[in-house]
Scaffold this motif. Structure first.
Motif, PDB file in Angstrom:
ATOM      1  N   ASN A 434      35.727  -2.978   4.190  1.00 34.47           N
ATOM      2  CA  ASN A 434      34.941  -3.534   5.067  1.00 34.47           C
ATOM      3  C   ASN A 434      33.489  -4.353   4.981  1.00 34.47           C
ATOM      4  OD1 ASN A 434      32.312  -1.883   7.477  1.00 34.47           O
ATOM      5  ND2 ASN A 434      33.906  -3.281   8.363  1.00 34.47           N
ATOM      6  N   SER A 494      28.028   1.962  11.443  1.00 32.88           N
ATOM      7  CA  SER A 494      29.045   0.505  11.240  1.00 32.88           C
ATOM      8  C   SER A 494      28.228  -1.178  11.729  1.00 32.88           C
ATOM      9  CB  SER A 494      29.991   1.008  13.131  1.00 32.88           C
ATOM     10  OG  SER A 494      31.667  -0.033  12.608  1.00 32.88           O
ATOM     11  N   ASP A 495      28.872  -1.596  11.226  1.00 33.21           N
ATOM     12  CA  ASP A 495      28.682  -3.888  10.952  1.00 33.21           C
ATOM     13  C   ASP A 495      29.295  -4.136  12.599  1.00 33.21           C
ATOM     14  OD1 ASP A 495      30.842  -3.423  10.303  1.00 33.21           O
ATOM     15  OD2 ASP A 495      30.147  -5.318   8.733  1.00 33.21           O
ATOM     16  N   GLN A 496      30.154  -2.795  13.177  1.00 37.52           N
ATOM     17  CA  GLN A 496      31.156  -3.491  13.796  1.00 37.52           C
ATOM     18  C   GLN A 496      30.975  -2.276  15.363  1.00 37.52           C
ATOM     19  OE1 GLN A 496      34.305  -2.894  12.212  1.00 37.52           O
ATOM     20  NE2 GLN A 496      35.047  -4.930  11.150  1.00 37.52           N
ATOM     21  N   PHE A 498      33.020  -2.513  18.394  1.00 40.07           N
ATOM     22  CA  PHE A 498      34.645  -2.624  19.458  1.00 40.07           C
ATOM     23  C   PHE A 498      34.417  -2.005  21.009  1.00 40.07           C
ATOM     24  CE2 PHE A 498      35.816  -1.901  14.904  1.00 40.07           C
ATOM     25  CZ  PHE A 498      36.892  -3.982  15.078  1.00 40.07           C
ATOM     26  N   VAL A 560      35.789 -11.384  17.827  1.00 33.77           N
ATOM     27  CA  VAL A 560      34.260 -11.309  17.453  1.00 33.77           C
ATOM     28  C   VAL A 560      33.861 -12.282  18.706  1.00 33.77           C
ATOM     29  CG1 VAL A 560      32.323 -11.614  15.707  1.00 33.77           C
ATOM     30  CG2 VAL A 560      34.397 -10.569  15.168  1.00 33.77           C
ATOM     31  N   ALA A 563      26.983 -12.327  17.237  1.00 35.64           N
ATOM     32  CA  ALA A 563      27.158 -11.221  16.249  1.00 35.64           C
ATOM     33  C   ALA A 563      25.024 -11.177  16.275  1.00 35.64           C
ATOM     34  CB  ALA A 563      27.377 -12.314  15.093  1.00 35.64           C
ATOM     35  N   SER A 577      28.384  -6.696  15.011  1.00 38.43           N
ATOM     36  CA  SER A 577      29.635  -8.447  15.076  1.00 38.43           C
ATOM     37  C   SER A 577      30.076  -6.858  17.352  1.00 38.43           C
ATOM     38  CB  SER A 577      30.928  -8.120  14.450  1.00 38.43           C
ATOM     39  OG  SER A 577      30.342  -8.830  13.528  1.00 38.43           O
ATOM     40  N   ILE A 579      32.274  -6.666  19.207  1.00 38.98           N
ATOM     41  CA  ILE A 579      33.963  -7.413  19.301  1.00 38.98           C
ATOM     42  C   ILE A 579      35.363  -6.554  20.513  1.00 38.98           C
ATOM     43  CG2 ILE A 579      36.191  -6.983  18.377  1.00 38.98           C
ATOM     44  CD1 ILE A 579      35.097  -6.769  15.862  1.00 38.98           C
ATOM     45  N   ASP A 605      41.708  -6.882  17.137  1.00 41.70           N
ATOM     46  CA  ASP A 605      41.050  -5.555  15.920  1.00 41.70           C
ATOM     47  C   ASP A 605      41.859  -5.960  14.425  1.00 41.70           C
ATOM     48  OD1 ASP A 605      40.884  -3.507  15.474  1.00 41.70           O
ATOM     49  OD2 ASP A 605      42.094  -2.460  16.775  1.00 41.70           O
ATOM     50  N   TRP A 667      40.088  -0.913  12.598  1.00 44.00           N
ATOM     51  CA  TRP A 667      38.903  -0.084  12.753  1.00 44.00           C
ATOM     52  C   TRP A 667      38.659   0.151  14.128  1.00 44.00           C
ATOM     53  CZ3 TRP A 667      35.843   1.750   8.381  1.00 44.00           C
ATOM     54  CH2 TRP A 667      36.447   0.837   7.656  1.00 44.00           C
ATOM     55  N   SER A 668      38.497  -0.025  14.759  1.00 45.04           N
ATOM     56  CA  SER A 668      38.295   0.295  16.597  1.00 45.04           C
ATOM     57  C   SER A 668      38.203   1.751  16.425  1.00 45.04           C
ATOM     58  CB  SER A 668      39.142  -0.297  17.679  1.00 45.04           C
ATOM     59  OG  SER A 668      40.343  -0.208  18.113  1.00 45.04           O
TER      60      SER A 668
END
Length: 688
Positions: A434, A494-496, A498, A560, A563, A577, A579, A605, A667-668
């Motif tokens: 990741n 995290s960088d995400q 969801f 995505v 950002a 991101s 998402i 995902d 990752w979600s």
């Protein structure tokens, strides 16, 4: 690179870069006769990094008098600074006076010897450096019995100052899979090295390049082993270009280590003759080159059919032979910095201790040690469930830097981390790590290298810099690496973010790892988000509001959608991101052990890892100590085709006829399950 990493090298494709404030109390060290009775000392105090309210400092103490056994260094901070954490010494403060006392393992400082320690501190208003130190009650004036001469911190490294030379090489990068490619420079897919490439590295802030060179296919037979004139001229051309671009160069014997040097235990005479012939020719060719050229004798040395204990004396013999041979060729080789590896260039303590014994025995102040570092192995290849930069991954990293610092740097033996990265990072195999977890690892390496005074050389075989276009394949990753040469960057849990499309949008929170920085704001494109409306920050918790997320998600189609950049008072920004997703859906499948894929609706995902279990819950397939399999080696997502590919390497170790339950982790946090059964070369997959 090792032979293990060589198998994937065609696919698998920065501690002082900017000026730091250095206060040299007393300047140049005066000559002191052995056995001198007078006391004296010199202190180098370096602010390695500074941020609002905090800083990191390194202190090197040189004893100019009689040997010391048990030391205490005292000083007063002119601006009221406080030490908050120290290493390699115990630090206390009383009545405005700060005192550092030796650790149990570094009490002795011989005449003209040095000891180093470091600390993190806090400041308010200003961070002026101390102006006076005393060692065991004696003021450090820089010499014995008279005022010290003036000095300048801008003086370039001189022969005999290996620490300064290696420090001046930070940061560095490898030009991998090129001159070390087999049989020729472009055989593994990289273009020819150009002067423009070297100029670009320098323009990006690099101070050194490591030139891995494989000589095996470019020399004649015994007894002379004459290097091909055209090949030697080509290597010299690249070296000269690099030096002309104001880069330091580290030149070595690379894949020769496993092609023939590894047979040393059973073929000593022939290996030694070849080794000596090559290094004699290389040393003679370059003996008048400037001291910015350094030599490394063997990449990742290893010996066939030998235990570590059997290998240590073998490597000792080759290291000593190399140093003596190069020194005899004269010219600048008499004082050139020579770089010696540990066994396998591994940083386990026994391997470090073995090299330390060799260096101590050589009594040559122009030597450096080298190790390689690719991180905690399960994390670096994504197996065994290590998808995140967690405490175990971090402790492995910190432990490595602690060991090399305490073994070498604290003894004034410089260290070059001649290769570092994570093993399976490759722009051609996205998702092995990741991105956010990878960024945390790279940030931590930069920080530890800086506070431990270790020079690092990124292993770049084309996966970081596109050598055709001279553009970084991931500009944000390079920006973070570059920032780490002088400061720290903040990260987050995290960088995400969801957001399930099938549910209502609610607030989402992330934990900030500020690393000494302060949060400054969020930006989407060219628009600054509004504090209190679009987001809130409470302590280290950043929350994106439902209203902001609704706007950023737009039509909520999968993938995505936006950002967002978190910006801080120092370092690189952190990209988040946003998402839109729903739980992935897998379907039944049929295929063979060499071609099997599970049809998958990813629905926005992203695959994190896969588990494989037999009916009794035991691990199925390779890596039989864990249920989690290796990303890309055993399972590979194809988001374009809509499939999860199971590799032949996975089925090769699956029991015939046994039902295997596969759990795909995303990752979600979502999961999808299917079952596969192998019968000979036929594979059947069902979701029930």
């Amino acid at each position: 690179m090792s032979v293990r990493r060589l198998r994937t090298s065609r696919r698998r494709v920065g501690v002082i870069a900017a000026a730091v404030a250095v206060l040299l109390l007393g300047g140049v060290m005066m000559a002191v006769n052995a056995g001198a009775a007078a006391a004296g000392c010199r202190v180098a105090y370096t602010v390695a990094s500074q941020w609002q309210g905090g800083f990191t400092a390194n202190v090197a103490v040189t004893n100019l008098g009689d040997p010391v056994n048990g030391w205490r260094l005292a000083w007063t901070f002119p601006s009221g600074q406080q030490v908050t954490q120290a290493w390699n010494a115990s630090v206390s403060t009383s009545g405005g006076r700060t005192t550092a006392t030796n650790a149990s393992y570094n009490p002795a400082i011989p005449t003209n010897g040095s000891v180093s320690f470091g600390f993190n501190g806090s400041w308010a208003g200003s961070n002026a450096a101390p102006t006076s130190f005393d060692l065991n009650g004696v003021t450090c004036t820089g010499n014995v019995g008279q005022p010290s001469p003036s000095s300048s911190s801008s003086t370039p490294p001189q022969p005999g100052d290996a620490m300064a030379t290696v420090a001046a090489m930070q940061p560095g990068t490898n030009i991998g899979n090129t001159l070390d490619a087999i049989p020729d420079e472009t055989s593994w897919g990289n273009p020819l090295i150009t002067r423009e490439l070297l100029r670009h590295y320098r323009s990006q802030g690099y101070r050194s390049v490591r030139l891995p060179v494989t000589w095996t296919n470019h020399h004649g037979p015994a007894p002379d082993y004459t290097i091909d004139a055209a090949w030697l001229a080509r290597v010299r051309q690249v070296v000269d270009w690099a030096l002309a671009e104001d880069l330091y160069v580290l030149l070595n014997l690379h894949h020769d280590s496993w092609q023939w040097i590894n047979t040393y235990p059973s073929d000593k005479a022939n290996v030694l003759a070849r080794y000596r012939a090559l290094w004699t020719q290389i040393s003679t060719t370059f003996r008048d080159h400037p001291q910015r050229l350094t030599f490394e004798n063997i990449n990742e040395p290893q010996f066939a059919n030998s235990t570590d204990d059997q290998s240590y004396p073998l490597l000792h013999e080759l290291n000593v032979d190399f140093v003596n041979l190069v020194r005899r060729t004269g010219g600048n080789n008499a004082t050139r910095v020579l770089v010696l590896p540990t066994l396998f260039t591994n940083a386990d303590q026994p391997k470090l201790d073995a090299l330390l014994a060799t260096i101590n025995g050589l009594n040559d102040r122009n030597l450096a040690a080298t190790i390689h570092f690719y991180g905690f192995w399960p994390f670096s290849v994504n197996n065994s469930g290590f998808t995140r930069y967690n405490a175990e991954v971090e402790q492995d990293l910190i432990g490595t830097f602690d060991r090399v610092y305490n073994t070498f740097v604290a003894r004034r033996i410089p260290v070059i981390m001649g290769e570092w990265a994570v093993l399976n990072y490759d722009h051609n195999r996205p998702g092995v790590q990741n991105r956010g977890e990878l960024l945390k690892f790279f940030e931590a390496v930069g920080y530890q290298a800086r506070i431990r005074n270790v020079t690092t050389m990124l292993w770049d075989a084309g996966q970081f810099l596109n050598r055709q276009t001279l553009q970084w394949r991931d500009q944000g990753l390079f920006d973070l690496m570059k920032a780490s040469w002088t400061t720290r960057s903040a990260t987050a849990s995290s960088d995400q973010v969801f957001v399930a499309r099938s549910t209502a949008v609610t607030n989402r929170s992330l934990t900030l790892n500020l690393n000494g920085a302060s949060f400054q704001g969020l930006r989407h494109g060219n628009t600054n988000l509004v504090d209190g409306t679009d987001y809130t920050v409470s302590g280290s918790t950043l929350t994106l509001t439902a209203s902001a997320l609704t706007r950023l998600l737009g039509d909520r189609s999968y993938g995505v959608k936006a950002a967002v950049e978190a910006r801080f008072s120092q370092g690189a920004p952190w990209q988040i991101s946003v998402i839109s997703y729903d739980t992935p859906i897998v379907a039944n499948a049929n295929g063979t052990t060499s071609a099997f894929a599970v049809p998958t609706q990813f629905r926005g995902d992203i695959l994190a890892t896969m588990e494989a279990k037999y009916a009794d819950g035991t691990p199925a397939g390779p890596l039989n100590w864990t249920t989690y399999k290796e990303f890309w080696t055993h399972v590979q997502p194809d988001y374009t085709a809509g499939t999860l590919i199971l590799k032949p390497e996975f089925f090769a170790e699956v029991t015939d006829g046994a039902r295997v339950t596969l759990t795909f982790h995303f990752w979600s946090g979502a999961q999808a399950t299917c079952h596969v059964t192998k019968s000979g070369t036929t594979v059947t997959g069902t979701t029930t």
